[in-house]
Design an enzyme around this catalytic site. Sequence first.
Site, mmCIF file in Angstrom:
data_model
loop_
_atom_site.group_PDB
_atom_site.id
_atom_site.type_symbol
_atom_site.label_atom_id
_atom_site.label_comp_id
_atom_site.label_asym_id
_atom_site.label_seq_id
_atom_site.Cartn_x
_atom_site.Cartn_y
_atom_site.Cartn_z
ATOM 1 C CG MET A 154 25.370 -64.457 -56.437
ATOM 2 S SD MET A 154 26.520 -65.383 -57.427
ATOM 3 C CE MET A 154 25.426 -66.157 -58.597
ATOM 4 C CG LEU A 183 17.838 -58.362 -56.045
ATOM 5 C CD1 LEU A 183 17.568 -57.323 -54.952
ATOM 6 C CD2 LEU A 183 18.451 -59.618 -55.441
ATOM 7 C CD GLU A 215 7.514 -60.853 -56.588
ATOM 8 O OE1 GLU A 215 7.424 -61.303 -55.426
ATOM 9 O OE2 GLU A 215 7.224 -59.685 -56.878
ATOM 10 C CG HIS A 230 16.711 -62.739 -55.284
ATOM 11 N ND1 HIS A 230 16.669 -62.634 -56.652
ATOM 12 C CD2 HIS A 230 17.791 -63.512 -55.004
ATOM 13 C CE1 HIS A 230 17.672 -63.301 -57.182
ATOM 14 N NE2 HIS A 230 18.370 -63.849 -56.208
ATOM 15 N N GLY A 264 17.125 -69.921 -50.116
ATOM 16 C CA GLY A 264 16.013 -70.527 -50.830
ATOM 17 C C GLY A 264 16.186 -72.031 -51.017
ATOM 18 C CB SER A 308 19.487 -64.260 -61.649
ATOM 19 O OG SER A 308 19.122 -63.923 -60.329
#
Length: 293
Positions: A30, A33, A35, A37, A147, A186
């Site tokens: 989404m 970004l 680390e 991602h 993740g 995020s």
Amino acid sequence: MDIAHTIAEARRFGAAARAAGRTVGLVPTMGALHEGHYSLIRRCRTECSCTIVSIFVNPAQFGPAEDFAGYPRPFDADTDACRRLGTDLLFAPESREMYPRDQLAWANVEKLTRHLCGTRRPDHYRGVCTVVLKLCNILTPARAYFGQKDAQQLAVIQRLAADLNLGVEIVPCPTVREPDGLALSSRNRYLSHDQRRQAPCLCRALFHARDLLGAGQTDSAAIIAAMTKLIQEQPQAQIDYISIVDRDLLQPIPRIDRPALIALAVHLGPARLIDNLPVDPPPAKTLEYCRDV
Ligand code: AMP
């Protein structure tokens, strides 16, 4: 790096990559970004000859009182990061491109979505499953990277891929943490300085639970009580849930006697933070009478 904003462009790119014999890997995000991602994108780059990153703040997975409007959208910084990491295609559609009319067809996974975040976010996983299915239909990746930070999402997507024969290998990637243990997210950028200082209480509670288990405590209620006490020491932390579930169907278990997931969600000011730790039952003790055999 190519950038596609329309489904038609993205579809053409995916088809051409496949026709050229490239292995397409997809990293759905989404945006905003970090680390965490980046680690997915790097992994995808090492395992696939074509890396597609999608950035789409999916309205279908936000509840009416949630942070869809205010969700961070630093598109230029994200584009730079994707380019720097060697992404081949960035797919960044608008909401009206992905949902041009009333969505009547939905993908869903039953049972696994009932507990943990599913309790307070009843339509969340339906939105997640639907957008992942759309992305897979558009881009036809061979692999998709998710993740473990969002362990329930990962389990739900694995089940979606298996039960609906998506033909996409779902690749789990480890949680990336700050030096103090806080899982990157995020939503961490919503935290004030003071709230940020309190935020590692989530991982500290999880690590404490692992220590208790290591010392032989397998009773879920006792472990949850100890975690609750630790988190309540932080003045602004409001527990949404702390749960211990089996790793197969994500159902609460009274005792850690099989592969389990300890998961929690905690509100800290404007941010709702989640974290989890997979754990295994302690090995069965050697029986005394076996010693002399
Ligand atoms: P999001 O942009 O929050 O939807 O996340 C996109 C993907 O990045 C999901 O598969 C997340 O599980 C993964 N992700 C987010 N944070 C982390 C992290 N700290 N470590 C590893 N993966 C993460």
